[in-house]
Scaffold this motif. Structure first.
Motif, PDB file in Angstrom:
ATOM      1  N   LEU A  57      18.573 -19.981   8.752  1.00  0.00           N
ATOM      2  CA  LEU A  57      17.797 -18.985   8.013  1.00  0.00           C
ATOM      3  C   LEU A  57      18.062 -17.583   8.546  1.00  0.00           C
ATOM      4  N   ASN A  58      18.037 -17.417   9.857  1.00  0.00           N
ATOM      5  CA  ASN A  58      18.277 -16.098  10.440  1.00  0.00           C
ATOM      6  C   ASN A  58      19.687 -15.605  10.141  1.00  0.00           C
ATOM      7  N   ALA A  59      20.652 -16.505  10.148  1.00  0.00           N
ATOM      8  CA  ALA A  59      22.038 -16.110   9.865  1.00  0.00           C
ATOM      9  C   ALA A  59      22.191 -15.574   8.459  1.00  0.00           C
ATOM     10  N   GLU A  60      21.311 -16.014   7.562  1.00  0.00           N
ATOM     11  CA  GLU A  60      21.389 -15.575   6.167  1.00  0.00           C
ATOM     12  C   GLU A  60      20.393 -14.455   5.850  1.00  0.00           C
ATOM     13  N   GLY A  61      19.744 -13.907   6.878  1.00  0.00           N
ATOM     14  CA  GLY A  61      18.880 -12.751   6.678  1.00  0.00           C
ATOM     15  C   GLY A  61      17.422 -13.056   6.407  1.00  0.00           C
ATOM     16  N   THR A  62      17.017 -14.327   6.503  1.00  0.00           N
ATOM     17  CA  THR A  62      15.609 -14.687   6.352  1.00  0.00           C
ATOM     18  C   THR A  62      14.972 -14.765   7.726  1.00  0.00           C
ATOM     19  N   ASP A  63      13.856 -14.061   7.924  1.00  0.00           N
ATOM     20  CA  ASP A  63      13.194 -14.029   9.216  1.00  0.00           C
ATOM     21  C   ASP A  63      12.628 -15.411   9.546  1.00  0.00           C
ATOM     22  N   ALA A  64      13.056 -15.970  10.669  1.00  0.00           N
ATOM     23  CA  ALA A  64      12.583 -17.283  11.096  1.00  0.00           C
ATOM     24  C   ALA A  64      12.414 -17.276  12.607  1.00  0.00           C
ATOM     25  N   GLN A  65      11.247 -17.712  13.067  1.00  0.00           N
ATOM     26  CA  GLN A  65      10.965 -17.830  14.491  1.00  0.00           C
ATOM     27  C   GLN A  65      10.775 -19.306  14.827  1.00  0.00           C
ATOM     28  N   VAL A  66      11.346 -19.704  15.961  1.00  0.00           N
ATOM     29  CA  VAL A  66      11.194 -21.066  16.453  1.00  0.00           C
ATOM     30  C   VAL A  66      10.414 -21.007  17.755  1.00  0.00           C
ATOM     31  N   MET A  67       9.339 -21.781  17.852  1.00  0.00           N
ATOM     32  CA  MET A  67       8.500 -21.796  19.045  1.00  0.00           C
ATOM     33  C   MET A  67       8.352 -23.221  19.562  1.00  0.00           C
ATOM     34  N   ALA A  68       8.480 -23.379  20.887  1.00  0.00           N
ATOM     35  CA  ALA A  68       8.317 -24.677  21.532  1.00  0.00           C
ATOM     36  C   ALA A  68       6.938 -24.762  22.178  1.00  0.00           C
ATOM     37  N   PHE A  69       6.333 -25.941  22.100  1.00  0.00           N
ATOM     38  CA  PHE A  69       5.009 -26.157  22.673  1.00  0.00           C
ATOM     39  C   PHE A  69       4.999 -27.458  23.458  1.00  0.00           C
ATOM     40  N   PRO A  70       4.103 -27.558  24.449  1.00  0.00           N
ATOM     41  CA  PRO A  70       4.027 -28.794  25.236  1.00  0.00           C
ATOM     42  C   PRO A  70       3.554 -29.965  24.393  1.00  0.00           C
ATOM     43  N   GLY A  71       3.925 -31.151  24.830  1.00  0.00           N
ATOM     44  CA  GLY A  71       3.529 -32.366  24.128  1.00  0.00           C
ATOM     45  C   GLY A  71       4.728 -33.269  23.979  1.00  0.00           C
ATOM     46  N   ARG A  72       4.654 -34.444  24.561  1.00  0.00           N
ATOM     47  CA  ARG A  72       5.810 -35.332  24.566  1.00  0.00           C
ATOM     48  C   ARG A  72       5.710 -36.391  23.484  1.00  0.00           C
ATOM     49  N   GLY A  73       6.844 -36.704  22.910  1.00  0.00           N
ATOM     50  CA  GLY A  73       6.944 -37.815  21.983  1.00  0.00           C
ATOM     51  C   GLY A  73       6.005 -37.706  20.803  1.00  0.00           C
ATOM     52  N   MET A  74       5.613 -38.871  20.310  1.00  0.00           N
ATOM     53  CA  MET A  74       4.817 -38.906  19.098  1.00  0.00           C
ATOM     54  C   MET A  74       3.371 -38.485  19.344  1.00  0.00           C
ATOM     55  N   GLU A  75       2.880 -38.639  20.591  1.00  0.00           N
ATOM     56  CA  GLU A  75       1.536 -38.139  20.876  1.00  0.00           C
ATOM     57  C   GLU A  75       1.505 -36.624  20.711  1.00  0.00           C
ATOM     58  N   GLY A  76       2.497 -35.945  21.277  1.00  0.00           N
ATOM     59  CA  GLY A  76       2.572 -34.496  21.099  1.00  0.00           C
ATOM     60  C   GLY A  76       2.760 -34.120  19.643  1.00  0.00           C
ATOM     61  N   HIS A  77       3.548 -34.914  18.920  1.00  0.00           N
ATOM     62  CA  HIS A  77       3.775 -34.695  17.490  1.00  0.00           C
ATOM     63  C   HIS A  77       2.455 -34.708  16.725  1.00  0.00           C
ATOM     64  N   ASN A  78       1.589 -35.657  17.026  1.00  0.00           N
ATOM     65  CA  ASN A  78       0.311 -35.739  16.339  1.00  0.00           C
ATOM     66  C   ASN A  78      -0.657 -34.652  16.791  1.00  0.00           C
ATOM     67  N   LEU A  79      -0.658 -34.359  18.097  1.00  0.00           N
ATOM     68  CA  LEU A  79      -1.647 -33.426  18.631  1.00  0.00           C
ATOM     69  C   LEU A  79      -1.407 -31.986  18.182  1.00  0.00           C
ATOM     70  N   ILE A  80      -0.152 -31.579  17.999  1.00  0.00           N
ATOM     71  CA  ILE A  80       0.072 -30.192  17.584  1.00  0.00           C
ATOM     72  C   ILE A  80      -0.557 -29.931  16.226  1.00  0.00           C
ATOM     73  N   ASN A  81      -0.623 -30.966  15.399  1.00  0.00           N
ATOM     74  CA  ASN A  81      -1.276 -30.843  14.102  1.00  0.00           C
ATOM     75  C   ASN A  81      -2.786 -30.976  14.236  1.00  0.00           C
ATOM     76  N   ALA A  82      -3.232 -32.003  14.954  1.00  0.00           N
ATOM     77  CA  ALA A  82      -4.664 -32.274  15.041  1.00  0.00           C
ATOM     78  C   ALA A  82      -5.426 -31.145  15.710  1.00  0.00           C
ATOM     79  N   MET A  83      -4.801 -30.473  16.681  1.00  0.00           N
ATOM     80  CA  MET A  83      -5.520 -29.473  17.470  1.00  0.00           C
ATOM     81  C   MET A  83      -5.355 -28.051  16.951  1.00  0.00           C
ATOM     82  N   LEU A  84      -4.450 -27.826  16.019  1.00  0.00           N
ATOM     83  CA  LEU A  84      -4.248 -26.461  15.551  1.00  0.00           C
ATOM     84  C   LEU A  84      -5.541 -25.910  14.958  1.00  0.00           C
TER      85      LEU A  84
END
Length: 298
Positions: free
Chosen positions: A248-275
């Motif tokens: 996206l950035n290479a084509e001129g669309t603003d895109a930010q990528v952010m990393a957050f703690p949380g391992r595996g599928m537990e982290g996968h579920n928690l980033i949604n549940a806790m937002l």
């Protein structure tokens, strides 16, 4: 035989994200939606419906709108148990309207139909914007897991919104929560034999179709105006977010990528549940991005 294989494959896809969906009690409490919303239909199928939550009455004038697309491996999940009460309270109390949509599921329909459903739900909200008190120029798509893929696909491939007289540029921003399959062929290669087969059942074995259902394949065209891609400590989610963000950035669309703690599928579920909760490390960065994208809600 084919139906049996499809059932087993979809079961594998659903089981992977749901395997650790019962985390510690404080986070599990965040997954339960106990706040009633106004049910709005956007089609004749029972799953073509959404729950709408207006912004708090403390705010006046048309409000920015967040449209949430649930996960569930394209074959499960629901608007009522995937959004999370924390999101509803947080965003509505901070001046955003929120709609959580259902869509038809595999194997009854295919992923193309699901993309059409997401587009149709957005169009229904646009058409009712005056009655709902929302600003149709400030729509943000937010999706988790498979819902992140669908949100990204609708926001990058114009054909889905074309069908409802909209363009990707009508979407102010897109927030993707630990999604996968932004690049379907890469996802299939990275998933390993069992899940790779499950992804092939969902997306088909033809490379041309896999490409067409990959948001990365459409990054060079017209896109939503801004993207925020969040991922936890999962190798495939990290790689997929970085691939789409870079394209996206290479084509001129603003895109930010952010990393957050949380391992595996537990982290996968928690980033949604806790937002939306104050103890979620993602809440403040997402709030700041939303303010920069659609203006401060207050």
């Amino acid at each position: 035989m084919r139906i049996a294989a499809l059932t087993l494959a979809l079961g594998a896809l659903v089981a992977a994200p749901l395997a650790t969906s019962i985390p510690a009690k404080p986070a599990a409490a965040a997954t339960a939606t106990t706040i009633p919303g106004e049910v709005i239909d956007y089609g004749s199928h029972p799953l073509q419906a959404m729950d709408f939550y207006p912004a708090s009455k403390d705010f006046s004038g048309p409000r920015p709108l967040i449209v949430f697309v649930h996960g569930g491996a394209w074959a499960g999940g629901d608007k009522s148990d995937s959004t999370g009460a924390a999101k509803i309270r947080h965003y509505t109390q901070n001046g955003y309207a929120l709609a959580s949509i259902n869509y038809r599921l595999l194997p009854e329909v295919d992923i193309e139909d699901q993309a059409r459903d997401v587009a149709a739900a957005i169009a229904r909200l646009r058409d009712s914007s005056a009655d709902l008190g929302v600003d149709k120029r400030r729509i943000v798509l937010m999706g988790h897991s498979a819902g992140a893929h669908l949100a990204a696909l609708v926001a990058t491939d114009p054909q889905w919104l074309d069908g409802v007289d909209m363009r990707p540029g009508d979407i102010a921003g897109v927030v993707l929560l630990d999604g996968a399959a932004y690049d379907v062929p890469v996802q299939i290669r990275d998933a390993g034999p069992l899940l790779g087969f499950a992804y092939q059942i969902a997306f088909g074995s033809r490379l041309a179709r896999q490409d067409q259902l990959s948001p990365t394949y459409h990054a060079a065209g017209e896109n939503a105006r801004r993207f925020l891609l969040l991922h936890v400590e999962r190798a495939d989610a990290k790689r997929q977010a970085e691939i789409l963000g870079e394209d996206l950035n290479a084509e001129g669309t603003d895109a930010q990528v952010m990393a957050f703690p949380g391992r595996g599928m537990e982290g996968h579920n928690l980033i949604n549940a806790m937002l939306g909760r104050s103890d979620s490390p993602a809440t403040v960065p997402v709030d700041e991005w939303l303010a920069a994208t659609v203006g401060k809600a207050r």
